[in-house]
Design a protein around this motif. Structure first.
Motif, PDB file in Angstrom:
ATOM      1  N   GLU A 115     -64.660  68.699 -40.847  1.00 60.26           N
ATOM      2  CA  GLU A 115     -65.776  68.666 -41.796  1.00 60.26           C
ATOM      3  C   GLU A 115     -66.869  67.725 -41.334  1.00 60.26           C
ATOM      4  N   PHE A 116     -66.484  66.531 -40.871  1.00 63.60           N
ATOM      5  CA  PHE A 116     -67.498  65.586 -40.425  1.00 63.60           C
ATOM      6  C   PHE A 116     -68.213  66.109 -39.183  1.00 63.60           C
ATOM      7  N   PRO A 129     -44.735  65.985 -50.960  1.00 60.55           N
ATOM      8  CA  PRO A 129     -45.356  67.055 -50.186  1.00 60.55           C
ATOM      9  C   PRO A 129     -44.704  67.188 -48.819  1.00 60.55           C
ATOM     10  N   THR A 130     -45.102  68.205 -48.121  1.00 57.19           N
ATOM     11  CA  THR A 130     -44.607  68.345 -46.753  1.00 57.19           C
ATOM     12  C   THR A 130     -45.172  67.223 -45.893  1.00 57.19           C
ATOM     13  N   ARG A 148     -58.777  68.456 -41.392  1.00 57.24           N
ATOM     14  CA  ARG A 148     -59.914  69.032 -42.122  1.00 57.24           C
ATOM     15  C   ARG A 148     -61.044  68.026 -42.243  1.00 57.24           C
ATOM     16  N   LEU A 149     -60.660  66.769 -42.371  1.00 61.49           N
ATOM     17  CA  LEU A 149     -61.689  65.727 -42.476  1.00 61.49           C
ATOM     18  C   LEU A 149     -62.487  65.637 -41.173  1.00 61.49           C
ATOM     19  N   LEU A 203     -48.937  67.102 -44.712  1.00 55.17           N
ATOM     20  CA  LEU A 203     -50.097  67.029 -45.592  1.00 55.17           C
ATOM     21  C   LEU A 203     -51.143  66.055 -45.051  1.00 55.17           C
ATOM     22  N   ALA A 204     -50.689  64.889 -44.632  1.00 54.53           N
ATOM     23  CA  ALA A 204     -51.645  63.915 -44.100  1.00 54.53           C
ATOM     24  C   ALA A 204     -52.344  64.447 -42.859  1.00 54.53           C
ATOM     25  N   ASP A 205     -51.585  65.088 -41.981  1.00 55.21           N
ATOM     26  CA  ASP A 205     -52.200  65.658 -40.772  1.00 55.21           C
ATOM     27  C   ASP A 205     -53.231  66.720 -41.135  1.00 55.21           C
ATOM     28  N   ALA A 206     -52.862  67.558 -42.106  1.00 49.34           N
ATOM     29  CA  ALA A 206     -53.786  68.623 -42.502  1.00 49.34           C
ATOM     30  C   ALA A 206     -55.069  68.050 -43.085  1.00 49.34           C
ATOM     31  N   VAL A 207     -54.916  67.020 -43.909  1.00 54.05           N
ATOM     32  CA  VAL A 207     -56.110  66.397 -44.512  1.00 54.05           C
ATOM     33  C   VAL A 207     -56.981  65.770 -43.434  1.00 54.05           C
ATOM     34  N   LEU A 208     -56.373  65.035 -42.510  1.00 56.00           N
ATOM     35  CA  LEU A 208     -57.161  64.368 -41.465  1.00 56.00           C
ATOM     36  C   LEU A 208     -57.822  65.385 -40.544  1.00 56.00           C
TER      37      LEU A 208
END
Lengths: 229, 181
Positions: A72-73, A57-58, A68-69, A61-66
């Motif tokens: 979300e929290f 992946p690019t 959004r996480l 990806l990890a930055d985007a997930v964190l």
């Protein structure tokens, strides 16, 4: 060995990631064109799979997930805070109201019960005899404390009402009666001859006896009331 | 935090809200998850979106993970379900030509076709359950039993799907002349 057996055996080998044909299967493929072609196609597929390039992946990806996480929290926490009060449904509100009303009724009942016990506890012993004497002995069911309190209430109210009414009668009568030591102002034998108009004709002959009787009765009533209170 | 922490320690750190553990968690499994999503969905953009969803769902449900079992099949199960849902939402429509295999390399054969593109196209012709089975078995290198666990179906069903996927893929590639090289 049939061609169906060959195909099933080949797939079983591939399921276990084996890429070499046993001698038995090789012998069958050597003189069976269909099975030979099948094995060739599967080998080509195996080569294509092995050449399957690894993809990645690019880097974001990890930055985007964190990110959004975190959002979300944070949103979840805010939502929980905001929805704390609206989370109370109409049914819940009704139940709370009902419980409050029930609690209020229970509190009032308990308070009234203690108040009744404190007020009438002393009267129970002194008035029980009189009440029992006034109550018809038709009911054989045991009388509870609660029923006894009600009866004492009623008896007290009745005594007070009777006393009040009697006092009014006596007051009215005293206004009409002559003094006790006064001579009878009229002729008993001939009441119509000299009876003043201000005197009540029916009560006039019995003035002293009536007054004594009423006084005696009132004294008894008031004595009973004093002892009960 | 040690780089070589075990999966349990990593999960505990994630549950404790440690950002470093969460980042390490994503970086450890992003290749696996993204690879499955890309093979299943065929588009890099969709694959990255679904991969993000997979990790978010994993973090939400991390407390439900059975520590007695490996983490990888559990994550692949989430990814497979998300891919299946995405394909259903897409309505199983064919991928538009201009969006097909946008992740594929530029290396092309003289006739204008690319082996990887042909391979991905062959994969796209399979039924979704065959695709999942094939990708999990060959790309993720799971055993038949592990694939059955991920897809929540019997081993025999996985074998049947895998056999049909192989047969259809081989036939497609043969017809497209991939085996002529």
């Amino acid at each position: 060995m049939t061609c169906l057996d060959f195909e099933n055996r080949v797939h079983e080998l591939l399921d276990h990631r084996q890429t070499e044909l046993p001698d038995e299967l090789s012998a069958h493929a050597a003189h069976c064109a269909a099975c030979h072609d099948l094995w060739r196609d599967l080998q080509q597929l195996q080569h294509a799979v092995e050449a399957w390039q690894a993809v990645s992946p690019t880097a974001a990806l990890a930055d985007a997930v964190l990110q959004r996480l975190t959002v979300e929290f944070k949103t979840t926490a805010d939502t929980q805070i905001v929805t704390t009060r609206p989370a109370c449904s109409p049914l819940t509100g009704f139940m709370v109201l009902l419980a409050s009303a029930a609690a209020l009724l229970v509190a009032l009942g308990i308070g009234w019960r203690f108040s009744s016990n404190a007020t009438y506890a002393n009267r129970q012993s002194s008035s029980a005899t009189a009440v029992a004497a006034n109550q018809p002995a038709t009911s054989s069911a045991p009388v509870t404390d609660r029923q006894l309190d009600v009866l004492l209430h009623d008896a007290r109210d009745a005594y007070v009402a009777l006393a009040s009414q009697a006092w009014q009668e006596v007051s009215t009568t005293n206004m009409l009666l002559p003094p006790a030591d006064a001579a009878t102002p009229f002729n008993v034998d001939d009441p119509a001859a000299s009876v003043p108009e201000t005197l009540s004709r029916p009560l006039a002959p019995y003035g002293r006896e009536l007054r004594d009787a009423v006084d005696s009765w009132l004294q008894q009533v008031f004595q009973n009331q004093d002892s009960s209170t | 935090m040690n780089v070589d922490v075990s999966e349990v320690e990593l999960v505990q750190g994630c549950l404790a809200g440690e950002v470093a553990c969460q980042r390490q968690f994503v970086e450890r499994f992003e290749g696996m998850i993204f690879g499955l999503c890309l093979r299943m969905l065929g588009r890099r953009h969709d694959a990255e979106d679904v991969a993000q969803e997979v990790f978010l769902r994993a973090f939400r449900n991390l407390h439900r993970w059975d520590r007695e079992r490996p983490l990888r099949p559990w994550l692949l199960t989430i990814a497979a379900n998300r891919c299946r849902t995405h394909l259903e939402e897409r309505g199983r429509r064919p991928i538009p030509t201009d969006l097909q295999a946008d992740w594929l390399p530029e290396r092309r054969r003289p006739d204008g076709r690319d082996d990887a593109e042909e391979f991905q196209q062959a994969l796209a012709t399979l039924r979704p359950e065959y695709q999942q089975c094939f990708v999990l078995f060959y790309q993720q290198e799971l055993s038949v039993q592990e694939v059955a666990e991920v897809l929540d179906c019997p081993d025999g069903t996985v074998k049947t799907w895998l056999h049909r996927a192989r047969k259809e893929m081989a036939e497609y590639l043969r017809k497209r002349g991939i085996d002529q090289d």
